[in-house]
Design a protein around this motif. Structure first.
Motif, mmCIF file in Angstrom:
data_model
loop_
_atom_site.group_PDB
_atom_site.id
_atom_site.type_symbol
_atom_site.label_atom_id
_atom_site.label_comp_id
_atom_site.label_asym_id
_atom_site.label_seq_id
_atom_site.Cartn_x
_atom_site.Cartn_y
_atom_site.Cartn_z
ATOM 1 N N GLU A 44 7.931 -8.157 4.377
ATOM 2 C CA GLU A 44 8.269 -6.776 4.702
ATOM 3 C C GLU A 44 7.075 -5.864 4.488
ATOM 4 O OE1 GLU A 44 11.759 -5.976 2.390
ATOM 5 O OE2 GLU A 44 12.811 -7.564 3.487
ATOM 6 N N LYS A 45 6.179 -6.322 3.593
ATOM 7 C CA LYS A 45 5.017 -5.496 3.282
ATOM 8 C C LYS A 45 3.733 -6.282 3.450
ATOM 9 C CE LYS A 45 7.226 -2.274 0.230
ATOM 10 N NZ LYS A 45 7.628 -1.939 -1.111
ATOM 11 N N ASN A 46 2.652 -5.547 3.645
ATOM 12 C CA ASN A 46 1.335 -6.178 3.696
ATOM 13 C C ASN A 46 0.852 -6.472 2.285
ATOM 14 O OD1 ASN A 46 1.362 -5.823 6.413
ATOM 15 N ND2 ASN A 46 -0.299 -4.317 6.482
ATOM 16 N N LYS A 48 -4.113 -2.793 6.057
ATOM 17 C CA LYS A 48 -3.961 -1.921 4.886
ATOM 18 C C LYS A 48 -2.872 -2.487 3.983
ATOM 19 C CE LYS A 48 -5.779 2.082 7.174
ATOM 20 N NZ LYS A 48 -6.010 1.314 8.432
ATOM 21 N N PRO A 49 -3.250 -2.889 2.765
ATOM 22 C CA PRO A 49 -2.249 -3.516 1.902
ATOM 23 C C PRO A 49 -1.254 -2.509 1.319
ATOM 24 C CG PRO A 49 -4.353 -3.351 0.752
ATOM 25 C CD PRO A 49 -4.584 -2.822 2.131
ATOM 26 N N ASP A 50 0.000 -2.929 1.218
ATOM 27 C CA ASP A 50 0.988 -2.140 0.472
ATOM 28 C C ASP A 50 0.975 -2.555 -0.993
ATOM 29 O OD1 ASP A 50 2.091 -0.814 2.803
ATOM 30 O OD2 ASP A 50 2.892 -2.780 3.346
ATOM 31 N N THR A 51 0.636 -3.834 -1.207
ATOM 32 C CA THR A 51 0.591 -4.382 -2.563
ATOM 33 C C THR A 51 -0.644 -5.265 -2.696
ATOM 34 O OG1 THR A 51 2.971 -4.671 -2.331
ATOM 35 C CG2 THR A 51 1.970 -5.632 -4.281
ATOM 36 N N THR A 71 -3.646 1.103 -5.139
ATOM 37 C CA THR A 71 -2.510 0.388 -4.552
ATOM 38 C C THR A 71 -1.738 -0.300 -5.668
ATOM 39 O OG1 THR A 71 -3.919 -0.049 -2.643
ATOM 40 C CG2 THR A 71 -1.903 -1.325 -2.775
ATOM 41 N N LYS A 72 -0.454 -0.404 -5.450
ATOM 42 C CA LYS A 72 0.396 -1.086 -6.426
ATOM 43 C C LYS A 72 -0.068 -2.542 -6.587
ATOM 44 C CE LYS A 72 4.856 -2.454 -6.143
ATOM 45 N NZ LYS A 72 6.042 -2.485 -5.323
#
Ligand code: ZN
Ligand code: ZN
Ligand code: FE
Length: 698
Positions: A364-366, A418-421, A441-442
């Motif tokens: 769901e996330k990068n 672009k990373p989300d995590t 970033t988290k």
């Protein structure tokens, strides 16, 4: 036709029957390098076209297209290279749509010439004609060029360029090598240091100058026949040697004295690879000897990519043969061996990486995964795809930290990612962990040995409960001690450490890694206490009585002596206890040196206990002492005992086994395990070492 962020899009005017034929033609007649994940088609508003053309597009979104690794010269180009009537005869940068540099020249996607380091070379008329002719095998081959328009060679000594023809530069280089000199040569993804592999004086000079006393050098040969004179090569190994990836293949050394004895001292193997760039081919054609081609870098520092880098190694090389095309992304040579017909990787880089791995669960996330600290690789993961970078290396110096950051940023930028995590190792002192915490970033941490197992599960799409055997040199444990001999049951998104080696002390911490005798002595202290100082065995006699006394105090009072359950360190200890080696100069030296002593006919094992889910090896250590430094006996029994331990836990848990961690770079151990247990999985595309950690961090 055009490239967009998801791949190739083709618009055609036709009926459904024609498109079905078209799709099956593409599948059947695709170029040798093409890898098609999926073809689908939909109806769009009709347009009329006068001809077939490839149109340029601009990347603004995240890219999904996979980048090809660098590919060795193809047979057709090889033929043209040596055909005096061809206009690219002797051209050191001949390529076509089926071969040549890819990853090493890419700045951004889509993969068009202006997004590569070929952007500064303007095609001549003849090349442009080939490039735009759909029937030509150089149609849209981005890195094409010729004597008139492409990259050119430059030969220099330490002070000045040597003005001569292109052909003579190669001839002079060949002569320098024959004369016993050391030449730096720019390869595809970085520089090599090259010398005559049959010349004792040249090879030992290279060792001396590179300050690399023992670690084996890779040897490049012109063709498979030359390779066969140097090593035992079976059909699978030959296939890898001749593959378009052209990795270094670690092979059984033939007992003749063609190669210098300094190539791989004290081991019975040799790493060979065939020339893979047109420049190599031209050079090897002028030499009647195999060459050492070792990565040009200072130990622990990144591979040299440009003239400024290689100039820092001026006291190593006498001449430098390079060219004026930039290497954008470096990649080292890949290294593998073949165990039971399957590749076992030591390093995944040129020819294989960047590696695209299909994820069976859509993200769901990068996620950006920054891996571990040694043999570092990074990975970007989005939707159903993970892209693993080539080997970046150990991150211990200012330069290597910078190199890690550049490599990570390049991969992100190329994919517009672009990373989300950010996923990272639990070790707080890893440079990769520190890098992650500097980003805005988290971040999420993943335990090292769990990541080892998880990487294999992701790669092989294993979703059931498994028994992970995660054995390596070191990794940060949940309890803050150093782990490395772990049995973990992995289920879904969690793991349970069900058994591990009873920890022992690394006297002197980092010193113990370079000096296996310290680990051996520590194990002896565990059993015999202070009396171990009087034992008459090599591991003890390696130190003075004074040193032993202070080591004893350190051991007793826990001074700079962290606990570790590492099987890697256990290998070191056994190598020392059997009298083989007491200090090492490169990682994995104990294992590499021990393998040749394994005797298949010795099937006995040593004793050990499992108490409270800890493997206690006291009995084994005592029995090793009783075997009085009989190397063959001790080493053979030791390998058998490790197999027995895994089999023992396997019998208890009755779960499929997944192997991870650098210890499983041992062909002997992996072969024995595969023969004993059928339900066993190890990676065939990534190395079992820390190069796989990033994938497991997803
Ligand atoms: Zn080609
Ligand atoms: Zn040209
Ligand atoms: Fe590890």
């Amino acid at each position: 036709m055009y490239n967009d962020s998801y791949g190739v899009k083709i618009e055609i005017n036709c009926d459904y029957k024609t498109i079905e034929n078209f799709v099956s033609d593409i599948n059947r007649d695709k170029p040798p390098l093409a890898k098609i994940d999926k073809i689908s088609y939909i109806q769009v508003a009709p347009k009329s076209f006068a001809d077939f053309s490839i149109i340029k597009t601009k990347a603004t979104k995240q890219q999904h297209t996979k980048i090809s690794p660098d590919i060795s010269i193809c047979d057709e180009c090889q033929e043209e290279l040596t055909d005096p009537n061809n206009r690219r005869y002797g051209y050191a940068f001949i390529t076509c749509v089926s071969c040549g540099p890819r990853w090493s020249i890419i700045k951004s996607l889509p993969y068009d010439r202006e997004n590569t380091s070929f952007d500064k070379f303007v095609m001549c008329e003849k090349c442009a004609t080939e490039y735009t002719d759909p029937t030509d095998r150089r149609y849209h081959a981005q890195p094409i060029g010729c004597h008139d328009c492409g990259p050119v060679l430059n030969l220099r000594d330490k002070d000045k360029d040597i003005k001569t023809s292109q052909q003579d530069m190669i001839a002079q280089t060949a002569k320098q090598i024959k004369d016993g000199l050391i030449v730096a040569i720019k390869g595809v993804g970085g520089y090599h240091l090259v010398c005559d592999a049959t010349d004792d004086r040249a090879v030992s000079l290279l060792r001396q100058r590179k300050r690399r006393p023992h670690k084996p050098f890779a040897v490049m040969t012109r063709d498979i026949d030359t390779a066969k004179k140097l090593a035992h090569i079976d059909t699978k190994e030959q296939k890898w040697l001749q593959s378009s990836q052209r990795p270094i293949v670690v092979l059984g050394k033939k007992s003749n004295d063609i190669l210098s004895k300094h190539i791989a001292p004290d081991i019975d193997k040799v790493g060979l690879f065939l020339g893979y760039s047109p420049l190599h081919m031209l050079l090897l054609d002028m030499l009647d000897t195999p060459i050492v081609a070792t990565s040009a870098n200072i130990s622990g520092e990144p591979l040299c990519m440009n003239s400024a880098d290689i100039d820092e190694l001026k006291d190593i090389w006498d001449y430098c043969l390079e060219y004026n095309r930039d290497i954008i992304n470096s990649s080292d040579d890949s290294v593998l061996c073949v165990v039971k017909d399957k590749p076992l990787f030591y390093r995944v880089a040129r020819g294989f990486a960047p590696l695209a791995i299909k994820l069976h669960k859509k993200l769901e996330k990068n996620v950006l995964c920054v891996g571990a600290n040694q043999k570092s690789t990074v990975c970007i993961a989005f939707e159903n795809t993970a892209i693993v970078s080539p080997h970046i290396g150990d991150i211990d110096s200012v330069k290597s930290i910078k190199h890690f950051e550049t490599s990570t940023n390049n991969l992100k930028n190329i994919y517009n990612f672009k990373p989300d995590t950010i996923s990272t190792d639990k070790h707080p002192a890893y440079e990769t962990t520190k890098y992650a915490s500097r980003q805005n970033t988290k971040t999420k941490t993943v335990q090292h040995h769990y990541a080892h197992i998880k990487s294999v599960m992701i790669e092989q799409n294993i979703t059931t409960k498994v028994l992970g055997v995660s054995w390596d040199g070191t990794g940060y444990g949940d309890d803050g001690t150093l782990w490395g001999g772990e049995f973990i049951v992995c289920d879904g998104d969690d793991y349970d450490r069900i058994c591990s080696f009873k920890p022992f002390k690394l006297i002197g911490n980092h010193k113990a890694i370079k000096e296996p005798a310290r680990v051996a002595v520590s194990l002896l202290f565990d059993i015999y206490g202070r009396q171990a100082i009087d034992m008459d065995i090599g591991s003890v006699r390696h130190f003075s009585v004074q040193q032993l006394s202070s080591m004893y105090i350190m051991w007793q009072k826990d001074i700079n002596s962290p606990l570790s359950s590492s099987v890697g360190r256990l290998f070191d200890a056994v190598a020392s206890l059997c009298g083989l080696i007491h200090t090492i100069t490169y990682e994995g030296q104990s294992g590499a040196t021990m393998e040749q002593y394994f005797d298949i006919d010795i099937t006995e094992t040593y004793s050990y206990d499992i108490i409270d889910d800890k493997i206690d090896i006291s009995k084994m250590i005592k029995q090793i002492i009783d075997d009085k430094q009989n190397k063959t006996l001790i080493i053979s029994k030791f390998y058998r005992t490790l197999v027995d331990m895994i089999y023992n836990i396997y019998q208890r848990e009755r779960l499929p086994i997944v192997l991870g961690g650098g210890v499983f770079q041992s062909p002997v151990l992996v072969r024995l395990l595969k023969e004993k247990i059928t339900n066993i999985t190890i990676s065939n595309t990534l190395s079992p070492n820390d190069g796989a950690i990033c994938l497991g961090q997803i």
